[in-house]
Design a protein around this motif. Sequence first.
Motif, PDB file in Angstrom:
ATOM      1  N   ILE A   1       0.934  -1.185   0.156  1.00  0.00           N
ATOM      2  CA  ILE A   1      -0.056   0.032  -0.166  1.00  0.00           C
ATOM      3  C   ILE A   1       0.864   1.341  -0.072  1.00  0.00           C
ATOM      4  CG2 ILE A   1      -1.724   1.407   1.156  1.00  0.00           C
ATOM      5  CD1 ILE A   1      -2.557  -1.372   2.370  1.00  0.00           C
TER       6      ILE A   1
ATOM      7  N   PHE B   1       0.510   5.453   0.170  1.00  0.00           N
ATOM      8  CA  PHE B   1      -0.013   6.657   0.651  1.00  0.00           C
ATOM      9  C   PHE B   1       0.329   7.852   0.265  1.00  0.00           C
ATOM     10  CE2 PHE B   1      -0.518   3.410   3.943  1.00  0.00           C
ATOM     11  CZ  PHE B   1      -1.897   3.158   4.119  1.00  0.00           C
TER      12      PHE B   1
ATOM     13  N   GLY C   1      -4.954   6.197  -0.332  1.00  0.00           N
ATOM     14  CA  GLY C   1      -4.140   4.956  -0.301  1.00  0.00           C
ATOM     15  C   GLY C   1      -4.159   4.216  -1.415  1.00  0.00           C
TER      16      GLY C   1
ATOM     17  N   VAL D   1      -8.247   7.905   2.789  1.00  0.00           N
ATOM     18  CA  VAL D   1      -7.646   7.725   4.226  1.00  0.00           C
ATOM     19  C   VAL D   1      -7.876   8.699   5.237  1.00  0.00           C
ATOM     20  CG1 VAL D   1      -5.421   6.963   5.396  1.00  0.00           C
ATOM     21  CG2 VAL D   1      -5.832   6.194   3.116  1.00  0.00           C
TER      22      VAL D   1
END
Length: 267
Positions: free
Chosen positions: A160, A162, A173, A222
């Motif tokens: 992942i 960000f 994300g 997020v």
Amino acid sequence: MIKKMSIVCLMMLFISCVKTKEEKNFFSNGDFYIDYYENEILIRRDAFYKKGNLKAIIEFKNDKLDNAKIYNGKKLVSQYFRKNDTLYDSETYYDNGIVIGEGNVDRWCREIGWWNYYDRNRRLFQKQHYVILNNSQLSNQVLFYKNGLLDTLRSDIADIVFYKDKGGASFKGKLIYNRKLNEKSYVSILFSDSIKDDFSNMDSVKFDTITFGDKAIMEFPVIFESNGRKNIRGIVVEQYAKEENVGDKPVNMLERYMYIDKKVDFH
């Protein structure tokens, strides 16, 4: 007039007060080890094969394993150094002393977290991520490198990243994942901030779920309550039905799981 005692005298006095002893013990196969004690506290263990070749030198501190060197005859094979109460930094070596792999092991010497592997020319050729699940070691992600560059086609990735959106006011994300079951597989992420670092409590945590379906670009908003370092842990679930659901007939569903364990600094 009282003269000051010299440092040498003080050291000799201290050494004379330390009671040392050695104990030799044998295994049924003839291998043996020698334990060294100071004031009844184990400080070191030297292990040998039955013919006397060195197997290991292990040192203890405060009744805990502090560091260890493992040998194959006269050659050093691997080393372990205490990192904290549950993890050790570790290195393994080729016969010419060049590092093969480096990473962490747990108290049972199982690789855990990310390990780097090098060829005999000291070039990184592989990274591998291990998790301990239900007390068993699982090889999770595998990244392959060629000439210093990541080979995405060969690699098995679940990561992942960000980033801030265009306005810079919030984070987004993005899941980077190679589908393996089918290019149209259904993909989800199960998150929890209660997952332990060894993933040992997976059966008892509550998950938040983000679903992407069969989308190629897997992005999601997020929201963090505070800045700082975050531990991002969860499971990537890939599902693919080999046939359509017809009536009450059970669907032949394939499933695949990969585990995310990432530290990220948010500012």
